[in-house]
Write a protein that holds these residues in place. Sequence first.
Motif, PDB file in Angstrom:
ATOM      1  N   PRO A 160     -23.154  97.304 159.777  1.00  0.00           N
ATOM      2  CA  PRO A 160     -22.748  98.226 160.246  1.00  0.00           C
ATOM      3  C   PRO A 160     -21.451  98.606 160.942  1.00  0.00           C
ATOM      4  CG  PRO A 160     -24.978  97.941 160.448  1.00  0.00           C
ATOM      5  CD  PRO A 160     -24.478  96.572 160.287  1.00  0.00           C
ATOM      6  N   MET A 161     -21.356  97.977 162.518  1.00  0.00           N
ATOM      7  CA  MET A 161     -20.132  98.304 162.869  1.00  0.00           C
ATOM      8  C   MET A 161     -18.963  98.478 162.083  1.00  0.00           C
ATOM      9  SD  MET A 161     -21.061  95.889 165.694  1.00  0.00           S
ATOM     10  CE  MET A 161     -22.184  95.980 167.089  1.00  0.00           C
ATOM     11  N   PHE A 162     -18.710  97.113 160.923  1.00  0.00           N
ATOM     12  CA  PHE A 162     -16.831  97.085 160.293  1.00  0.00           C
ATOM     13  C   PHE A 162     -17.243  97.853 159.438  1.00  0.00           C
ATOM     14  CE2 PHE A 162     -17.866  92.414 161.569  1.00  0.00           C
ATOM     15  CZ  PHE A 162     -16.422  92.728 161.901  1.00  0.00           C
ATOM     16  N   LYS A 163     -18.447  97.935 158.700  1.00  0.00           N
ATOM     17  CA  LYS A 163     -19.167  99.882 157.795  1.00  0.00           C
ATOM     18  C   LYS A 163     -17.769 100.765 158.347  1.00  0.00           C
ATOM     19  CE  LYS A 163     -21.783 101.546 154.786  1.00  0.00           C
ATOM     20  NZ  LYS A 163     -22.937 101.996 154.019  1.00  0.00           N
ATOM     21  N   ALA A 164     -18.559 100.974 159.468  1.00  0.00           N
ATOM     22  CA  ALA A 164     -17.778 102.284 160.689  1.00  0.00           C
ATOM     23  C   ALA A 164     -16.237 102.546 160.764  1.00  0.00           C
ATOM     24  CB  ALA A 164     -18.877 102.364 161.400  1.00  0.00           C
ATOM     25  N   LEU A 165     -15.838 101.115 161.186  1.00  0.00           N
ATOM     26  CA  LEU A 165     -14.472 101.033 161.302  1.00  0.00           C
ATOM     27  C   LEU A 165     -13.734 101.306 160.041  1.00  0.00           C
ATOM     28  CD1 LEU A 165     -14.785  98.332 163.765  1.00  0.00           C
ATOM     29  CD2 LEU A 165     -14.282 100.906 164.160  1.00  0.00           C
ATOM     30  N   GLY A 166     -14.742 100.445 158.972  1.00  0.00           N
ATOM     31  CA  GLY A 166     -14.090 100.488 157.078  1.00  0.00           C
ATOM     32  C   GLY A 166     -13.376 101.993 156.742  1.00  0.00           C
ATOM     33  N   ASP A 167     -13.728 102.902 157.413  1.00  0.00           N
ATOM     34  CA  ASP A 167     -13.083 104.755 157.172  1.00  0.00           C
ATOM     35  C   ASP A 167     -11.769 104.768 157.803  1.00  0.00           C
ATOM     36  OD1 ASP A 167     -14.363 106.900 155.918  1.00  0.00           O
ATOM     37  OD2 ASP A 167     -13.381 107.850 157.346  1.00  0.00           O
TER      38      ASP A 167
ATOM     39  N   GLU B 262     -24.071 105.697 166.146  1.00  0.00           N
ATOM     40  CA  GLU B 262     -25.643 104.456 165.544  1.00  0.00           C
ATOM     41  C   GLU B 262     -24.521 103.045 165.080  1.00  0.00           C
ATOM     42  OE1 GLU B 262     -26.405 106.875 162.600  1.00  0.00           O
ATOM     43  OE2 GLU B 262     -27.724 108.337 163.364  1.00  0.00           O
ATOM     44  N   ALA B 263     -23.634 102.821 165.264  1.00  0.00           N
ATOM     45  CA  ALA B 263     -22.685 101.910 164.735  1.00  0.00           C
ATOM     46  C   ALA B 263     -23.005 100.803 166.621  1.00  0.00           C
ATOM     47  CB  ALA B 263     -21.992 101.652 163.474  1.00  0.00           C
ATOM     48  N   GLY B 264     -23.412 101.470 167.650  1.00  0.00           N
ATOM     49  CA  GLY B 264     -23.135 100.705 168.713  1.00  0.00           C
ATOM     50  C   GLY B 264     -21.845 100.785 168.598  1.00  0.00           C
TER      51      GLY B 264
ATOM     52  N   LYS C 244     -17.875 101.159 174.205  1.00  0.00           N
ATOM     53  CA  LYS C 244     -18.873 100.478 174.220  1.00  0.00           C
ATOM     54  C   LYS C 244     -18.110  98.997 174.034  1.00  0.00           C
ATOM     55  CE  LYS C 244     -23.435 101.193 172.988  1.00  0.00           C
ATOM     56  NZ  LYS C 244     -24.677 101.493 172.962  1.00  0.00           N
ATOM     57  N   PRO C 245     -17.521  98.888 175.465  1.00  0.00           N
ATOM     58  CA  PRO C 245     -16.273  97.103 175.081  1.00  0.00           C
ATOM     59  C   PRO C 245     -16.810  96.188 174.807  1.00  0.00           C
ATOM     60  CG  PRO C 245     -16.453  98.746 177.410  1.00  0.00           C
ATOM     61  CD  PRO C 245     -17.321  98.978 176.259  1.00  0.00           C
ATOM     62  N   GLU C 246     -18.683  96.605 175.315  1.00  0.00           N
ATOM     63  CA  GLU C 246     -19.477  94.909 175.350  1.00  0.00           C
ATOM     64  C   GLU C 246     -19.203  95.102 173.518  1.00  0.00           C
ATOM     65  OE1 GLU C 246     -21.887  98.229 175.563  1.00  0.00           O
ATOM     66  OE2 GLU C 246     -20.545  97.580 176.836  1.00  0.00           O
ATOM     67  N   ALA C 247     -19.394  95.458 172.608  1.00  0.00           N
ATOM     68  CA  ALA C 247     -19.332  95.526 171.279  1.00  0.00           C
ATOM     69  C   ALA C 247     -17.963  95.451 170.262  1.00  0.00           C
ATOM     70  CB  ALA C 247     -19.778  97.388 170.235  1.00  0.00           C
ATOM     71  N   PHE C 248     -16.872  94.966 171.680  1.00  0.00           N
ATOM     72  CA  PHE C 248     -15.760  95.344 170.730  1.00  0.00           C
ATOM     73  C   PHE C 248     -15.384  93.690 171.301  1.00  0.00           C
ATOM     74  CE2 PHE C 248     -15.292  99.398 170.118  1.00  0.00           C
ATOM     75  CZ  PHE C 248     -14.553  99.490 168.924  1.00  0.00           C
TER      76      PHE C 248
ATOM     77  N   ALA D 117     -14.804  88.782 169.529  1.00  0.00           N
ATOM     78  CA  ALA D 117     -15.515  87.166 169.387  1.00  0.00           C
ATOM     79  C   ALA D 117     -16.139  86.538 168.099  1.00  0.00           C
ATOM     80  CB  ALA D 117     -16.801  86.686 170.462  1.00  0.00           C
ATOM     81  N   LEU D 118     -16.563  87.243 167.459  1.00  0.00           N
ATOM     82  CA  LEU D 118     -17.150  86.545 165.869  1.00  0.00           C
ATOM     83  C   LEU D 118     -15.518  86.826 165.070  1.00  0.00           C
ATOM     84  CD1 LEU D 118     -19.689  86.620 164.074  1.00  0.00           C
ATOM     85  CD2 LEU D 118     -18.592  88.948 163.732  1.00  0.00           C
ATOM     86  N   LEU D 119     -14.908  87.533 164.983  1.00  0.00           N
ATOM     87  CA  LEU D 119     -13.801  87.573 164.222  1.00  0.00           C
ATOM     88  C   LEU D 119     -12.301  85.981 165.442  1.00  0.00           C
ATOM     89  CD1 LEU D 119     -12.821  90.752 163.640  1.00  0.00           C
ATOM     90  CD2 LEU D 119     -13.800  88.918 162.205  1.00  0.00           C
TER      91      LEU D 119
END
Length: 123
Positions: A35-42, A83-85, A101-105, A110-112
């Motif tokens: 959902p995070m990537f989907k939110a940023l995909g628009d 909603e994607a945090g 929300k800096p922790e989300a980024f 880190a994931l990437l």
Amino acid sequence: MSKQSLPVVDLQAVACCAPLAVRPMDAEQAMVVAPMFKALGDPVRLRLMSMIASVPEMCVCDLTPAFDLSGPTISHHLKVLREAGLVDSERRGTWVWYRVKPEAFRQLGALLDLPATTAPADA
């Protein structure tokens, strides 16, 4: 349940994910992160995110004029980001203020993260 208490992505679940280059993520982890990537995909949401991230916080009243979209459409996109945090929001009087929300980024970064490797020699 009020609209102010909508469920959001559990960022602690993202923290458990190793970088993609280390090992494949399992289905549950992918369901949390997608959902995070989907939110940023628009494109609109990506621009909104960029605007919000460029300052400590931003009023929706400053975001809306930057787009050729209606206020309710901008609100929808901001709701998806929330909603994607990816953002937090706070109502102050008639306006809503947004902040990243800096922790989300940090967790998405880190994931990437790819380990530094030596470039292959030309054959």
